[in-house]
Write a protein that holds these residues in place. Structure first.
Motif, PDB file in Angstrom:
ATOM      1  N   TRP A  25      -8.754 -42.821  14.878  1.00 38.17           N
ATOM      2  CA  TRP A  25      -9.415 -43.204  16.131  1.00 38.17           C
ATOM      3  C   TRP A  25      -9.695 -44.692  16.026  1.00 38.17           C
ATOM      4  N   ALA A  26      -9.659 -45.346  17.149  1.00 43.93           N
ATOM      5  CA  ALA A  26      -9.897 -46.784  17.172  1.00 43.93           C
ATOM      6  C   ALA A  26     -10.500 -47.148  18.521  1.00 43.93           C
ATOM      7  N   LEU A  27     -11.118 -48.292  18.569  1.00 45.33           N
ATOM      8  CA  LEU A  27     -11.760 -48.768  19.788  1.00 45.33           C
ATOM      9  C   LEU A  27     -11.170 -50.118  20.167  1.00 45.33           C
ATOM     10  N   TRP A  28     -10.613 -50.203  21.368  1.00 45.51           N
ATOM     11  CA  TRP A  28     -10.101 -51.459  21.907  1.00 45.51           C
ATOM     12  C   TRP A  28     -11.259 -52.154  22.592  1.00 45.51           C
ATOM     13  N   ARG A  29     -11.640 -53.332  22.082  1.00 43.88           N
ATOM     14  CA  ARG A  29     -12.810 -54.037  22.618  1.00 43.88           C
ATOM     15  C   ARG A  29     -12.599 -55.542  22.494  1.00 43.88           C
ATOM     16  N   ASP A  30     -12.770 -56.233  23.577  1.00 42.08           N
ATOM     17  CA  ASP A  30     -12.677 -57.694  23.602  1.00 42.08           C
ATOM     18  C   ASP A  30     -11.378 -58.216  22.998  1.00 42.08           C
ATOM     19  N   GLY A  31     -10.266 -57.531  23.300  1.00 41.32           N
ATOM     20  CA  GLY A  31      -8.962 -58.012  22.869  1.00 41.32           C
ATOM     21  C   GLY A  31      -8.590 -57.737  21.428  1.00 41.32           C
ATOM     22  N   THR A  32      -9.400 -56.932  20.724  1.00 36.76           N
ATOM     23  CA  THR A  32      -9.045 -56.548  19.357  1.00 36.76           C
ATOM     24  C   THR A  32      -9.239 -55.048  19.188  1.00 36.76           C
ATOM     25  N   LEU A  33      -8.556 -54.500  18.219  1.00 41.48           N
ATOM     26  CA  LEU A  33      -8.661 -53.086  17.900  1.00 41.48           C
ATOM     27  C   LEU A  33      -9.600 -52.935  16.713  1.00 41.48           C
ATOM     28  N   LEU A  34     -10.648 -52.151  16.870  1.00 44.11           N
ATOM     29  CA  LEU A  34     -11.627 -51.936  15.804  1.00 44.11           C
ATOM     30  C   LEU A  34     -11.417 -50.573  15.173  1.00 44.11           C
ATOM     31  N   VAL A  35     -11.431 -50.544  13.842  1.00 41.70           N
ATOM     32  CA  VAL A  35     -11.261 -49.306  13.090  1.00 41.70           C
ATOM     33  C   VAL A  35     -12.385 -49.218  12.074  1.00 41.70           C
ATOM     34  N   ALA A  36     -13.179 -48.146  12.157  1.00 38.25           N
ATOM     35  CA  ALA A  36     -14.270 -47.906  11.206  1.00 38.25           C
ATOM     36  C   ALA A  36     -13.771 -46.930  10.148  1.00 38.25           C
ATOM     37  N   VAL A  37     -14.036 -47.248   8.871  1.00 36.93           N
ATOM     38  CA  VAL A  37     -13.552 -46.407   7.772  1.00 36.93           C
ATOM     39  C   VAL A  37     -14.659 -46.175   6.745  1.00 36.93           C
ATOM     40  N   GLY A  38     -14.463 -45.146   5.939  1.00 37.85           N
ATOM     41  CA  GLY A  38     -15.396 -44.837   4.858  1.00 37.85           C
ATOM     42  C   GLY A  38     -16.632 -44.110   5.366  1.00 37.85           C
ATOM     43  N   GLY A  39     -17.489 -43.712   4.452  1.00 36.19           N
ATOM     44  CA  GLY A  39     -18.692 -42.970   4.818  1.00 36.19           C
ATOM     45  C   GLY A  39     -18.307 -41.641   5.435  1.00 36.19           C
ATOM     46  N   THR A  40     -18.824 -41.352   6.628  1.00 32.26           N
ATOM     47  CA  THR A  40     -18.464 -40.120   7.330  1.00 32.26           C
ATOM     48  C   THR A  40     -17.240 -40.319   8.217  1.00 32.26           C
ATOM     49  N   GLU A  41     -16.656 -41.494   8.171  1.00 31.72           N
ATOM     50  CA  GLU A  41     -15.504 -41.803   9.010  1.00 31.72           C
ATOM     51  C   GLU A  41     -14.194 -41.615   8.237  1.00 31.72           C
ATOM     52  N   GLN A  42     -13.112 -41.891   8.905  1.00 29.69           N
ATOM     53  CA  GLN A  42     -11.774 -41.711   8.368  1.00 29.69           C
ATOM     54  C   GLN A  42     -11.475 -42.646   7.203  1.00 29.69           C
ATOM     55  N   GLU A  43     -10.510 -42.243   6.417  1.00 34.19           N
ATOM     56  CA  GLU A  43      -9.994 -43.073   5.329  1.00 34.19           C
ATOM     57  C   GLU A  43      -8.604 -43.559   5.723  1.00 34.19           C
ATOM     58  N   VAL A  44      -8.328 -44.817   5.447  1.00 34.70           N
ATOM     59  CA  VAL A  44      -7.009 -45.390   5.714  1.00 34.70           C
ATOM     60  C   VAL A  44      -6.562 -46.103   4.446  1.00 34.70           C
ATOM     61  N   PRO A  45      -5.831 -45.391   3.558  1.00 33.07           N
ATOM     62  CA  PRO A  45      -5.382 -46.018   2.314  1.00 33.07           C
ATOM     63  C   PRO A  45      -4.599 -47.296   2.577  1.00 33.07           C
ATOM     64  N   GLY A  46      -4.961 -48.336   1.857  1.00 28.88           N
ATOM     65  CA  GLY A  46      -4.273 -49.618   1.968  1.00 28.88           C
ATOM     66  C   GLY A  46      -4.863 -50.566   2.987  1.00 28.88           C
ATOM     67  N   LEU A  47      -5.778 -50.090   3.824  1.00 27.03           N
ATOM     68  CA  LEU A  47      -6.385 -50.983   4.808  1.00 27.03           C
ATOM     69  C   LEU A  47      -7.409 -51.854   4.098  1.00 27.03           C
ATOM     70  N   ALA A  48      -7.197 -53.151   4.141  1.00 27.36           N
ATOM     71  CA  ALA A  48      -8.070 -54.110   3.459  1.00 27.36           C
ATOM     72  C   ALA A  48      -7.976 -55.438   4.193  1.00 27.36           C
ATOM     73  N   ASP A  49      -8.894 -56.325   3.882  1.00 31.38           N
ATOM     74  CA  ASP A  49      -8.923 -57.638   4.507  1.00 31.38           C
ATOM     75  C   ASP A  49      -7.608 -58.369   4.277  1.00 31.38           C
ATOM     76  N   ASP A  50      -7.052 -58.924   5.327  1.00 28.91           N
ATOM     77  CA  ASP A  50      -5.843 -59.744   5.302  1.00 28.91           C
ATOM     78  C   ASP A  50      -4.558 -58.954   5.036  1.00 28.91           C
ATOM     79  N   VAL A  51      -4.586 -57.626   5.221  1.00 30.11           N
ATOM     80  CA  VAL A  51      -3.395 -56.792   5.061  1.00 30.11           C
ATOM     81  C   VAL A  51      -2.685 -56.681   6.409  1.00 30.11           C
ATOM     82  N   THR A  52      -1.367 -56.804   6.374  1.00 29.01           N
ATOM     83  CA  THR A  52      -0.565 -56.628   7.578  1.00 29.01           C
ATOM     84  C   THR A  52      -0.335 -55.141   7.810  1.00 29.01           C
ATOM     85  N   CYS A  53      -0.458 -54.729   9.064  1.00 26.57           N
ATOM     86  CA  CYS A  53      -0.297 -53.327   9.443  1.00 26.57           C
ATOM     87  C   CYS A  53       0.640 -53.220  10.638  1.00 26.57           C
TER      88      CYS A  53
END
Length: 106
Positions: A25-53
């Motif tokens: 799940w993701a949120l489109w807001r102010d021209g960017t896509l926001l993805v919350a991970v960890g905790g009670t949220e989803q895990e996205v292996p490999g998602l890290a700062d400055d990683v190309t997706c």
């Protein structure tokens, strides 16, 4: 086309370089896509700062492929309004995330 597709999408496929795609799940807001991970949220292996997706958007009605786009993940600290929007977009009552990434499109 990307902007319109992301405005309507509640979920997208994200494939960080070197990893398998993950439906998130993701949120489109102010021209960017926001993805919350960890905790009670989803895990996205490999998602890290400055990683190309690669972000893949499918039609919410037909599930057919709409668009692929390259994005760079940026770790961000959401402001109060953005955090409230992330919470409101979730179906679970108490979303708690460890990290939020802003996906910036090239």
């Amino acid at each position: 086309m990307l902007d319109n597709a992301l405005r309507k999408a509640a979920a997208v496929w994200i494939r960080p370089d070197g990893h398998e795609p993950r439906l998130v799940w993701a949120l489109w807001r102010d021209g960017t896509l926001l993805v919350a991970v960890g905790g009670t949220e989803q895990e996205v292996p490999g998602l890290a700062d400055d990683v190309t997706c690669t972000v893949t958007v499918r039609s919410p009605t037909t599930h057919s492929h709409l668009v692929d786009a390259s994005a760079t993940a940026r770790l961000t600290e959401p402001d109060d309004d953005t955090a409230a929007a992330l919470r409101a977009a979730r179906l679970n009552s108490e979303p708690r995330w460890e990290s939020v990434y802003r996906l910036e499109f090239a």
